[in-house]
Design a protein around this motif. Sequence first.
Motif, PDB file in Angstrom:
ATOM      1  N   ALA A  84       0.839  -1.195   0.000  1.00  0.00           N
ATOM      2  CA  ALA A  84       0.000   0.000   0.000  1.00  0.00           C
ATOM      3  C   ALA A  84       0.880   1.254   0.000  1.00  0.00           C
ATOM      4  O   ALA A  84       1.870   1.313   0.733  1.00  0.00           O
ATOM      5  N   GLY A  85       0.502   2.211  -0.828  1.00  0.00           N
ATOM      6  CA  GLY A  85       1.276   3.435  -0.956  1.00  0.00           C
ATOM      7  C   GLY A  85       2.304   3.413  -2.078  1.00  0.00           C
ATOM      8  O   GLY A  85       2.817   4.471  -2.474  1.00  0.00           O
ATOM      9  N   ARG A 143      -5.092   9.592  -8.550  1.00  0.00           N
ATOM     10  CA  ARG A 143      -4.047   8.619  -8.229  1.00  0.00           C
ATOM     11  C   ARG A 143      -3.508   7.932  -9.480  1.00  0.00           C
ATOM     12  O   ARG A 143      -2.330   7.588  -9.534  1.00  0.00           O
ATOM     13  N   PHE A 144      -4.372   7.691 -10.458  1.00  0.00           N
ATOM     14  CA  PHE A 144      -3.986   6.992 -11.683  1.00  0.00           C
ATOM     15  C   PHE A 144      -3.930   7.981 -12.847  1.00  0.00           C
ATOM     16  O   PHE A 144      -4.713   8.938 -12.906  1.00  0.00           O
ATOM     17  N   THR A 145      -3.033   7.704 -13.797  1.00  0.00           N
ATOM     18  CA  THR A 145      -2.926   8.510 -15.008  1.00  0.00           C
ATOM     19  C   THR A 145      -2.825   7.602 -16.222  1.00  0.00           C
ATOM     20  O   THR A 145      -1.932   6.752 -16.278  1.00  0.00           O
ATOM     21  N   ASN A 197       0.086   5.729  -5.170  1.00  0.00           N
ATOM     22  CA  ASN A 197      -0.614   5.594  -3.891  1.00  0.00           C
ATOM     23  C   ASN A 197      -1.611   4.429  -3.923  1.00  0.00           C
ATOM     24  O   ASN A 197      -2.796   4.586  -3.612  1.00  0.00           O
ATOM     25  N   LEU A 198      -1.112   3.282  -4.286  1.00  0.00           N
ATOM     26  CA  LEU A 198      -1.977   2.114  -4.428  1.00  0.00           C
ATOM     27  C   LEU A 198      -2.559   1.688  -3.093  1.00  0.00           C
ATOM     28  O   LEU A 198      -1.918   1.815  -2.035  1.00  0.00           O
ATOM     29  N   LYS A 199      -3.785   1.180  -3.143  1.00  0.00           N
ATOM     30  CA  LYS A 199      -4.511   0.734  -1.960  1.00  0.00           C
ATOM     31  C   LYS A 199      -4.867  -0.738  -2.123  1.00  0.00           C
ATOM     32  O   LYS A 199      -4.975  -1.228  -3.248  1.00  0.00           O
ATOM     33  N   PRO A 200      -5.078  -1.448  -1.017  1.00  0.00           N
ATOM     34  CA  PRO A 200      -5.468  -2.861  -1.132  1.00  0.00           C
ATOM     35  C   PRO A 200      -6.703  -3.065  -1.999  1.00  0.00           C
ATOM     36  O   PRO A 200      -6.800  -4.088  -2.700  1.00  0.00           O
ATOM     37  N   SER A 206      -0.735  -5.229  -1.047  1.00  0.00           N
ATOM     38  CA  SER A 206      -0.820  -5.718   0.328  1.00  0.00           C
ATOM     39  C   SER A 206      -0.871  -4.535   1.294  1.00  0.00           C
ATOM     40  O   SER A 206      -0.305  -3.476   1.040  1.00  0.00           O
ATOM     41  N   SER A 207      -1.534  -4.764   2.416  1.00  0.00           N
ATOM     42  CA  SER A 207      -1.693  -3.687   3.407  1.00  0.00           C
ATOM     43  C   SER A 207      -0.543  -3.684   4.400  1.00  0.00           C
ATOM     44  O   SER A 207       0.275  -4.575   4.437  1.00  0.00           O
TER      45      SER A 207
END
Length: 124
Positions: A14-15, A67-69, A85-88, A123-124
């Motif tokens: 994550a992140g 967050r995405f482009t 900044n990916l999240k679970p 993963s978190s």
Amino acid sequence: QVQLAESGGGLVQAGDSLRLSCAASGRAFSVPAMGWFRQAPGKERDFVASINWSGSSTYYAESVKDRFTISRDNAKNTLSLQMNNLKPEDTAVYYCAARKGVWRAGLGVTYDYWGQGTQVTVSS
């Protein structure tokens, strides 16, 4: 006919950031619109982002906006998705898609060609 092949998936925390690529072949970059979709286990496939031929117009799902482009390089026949900044909850198989019709903003737009997908696990 258009063939699409995704790459760049993987396991991150994550992140973290990850960049997906989609290589297009055939009558590839004549298609006016391309996009990214994702499907989490046990869920329907959801729209993520789309882009027109020139790259001047894009549209994002609310869950990934800021967050995405999405981007495309027509000279290299490549579509990309930069994910920051990916999240679970971003964990899913990500699919590249191409549309024969004109690009349109919004959800529920039909796409004609699909890749096989690439797994992204956060993963978190």
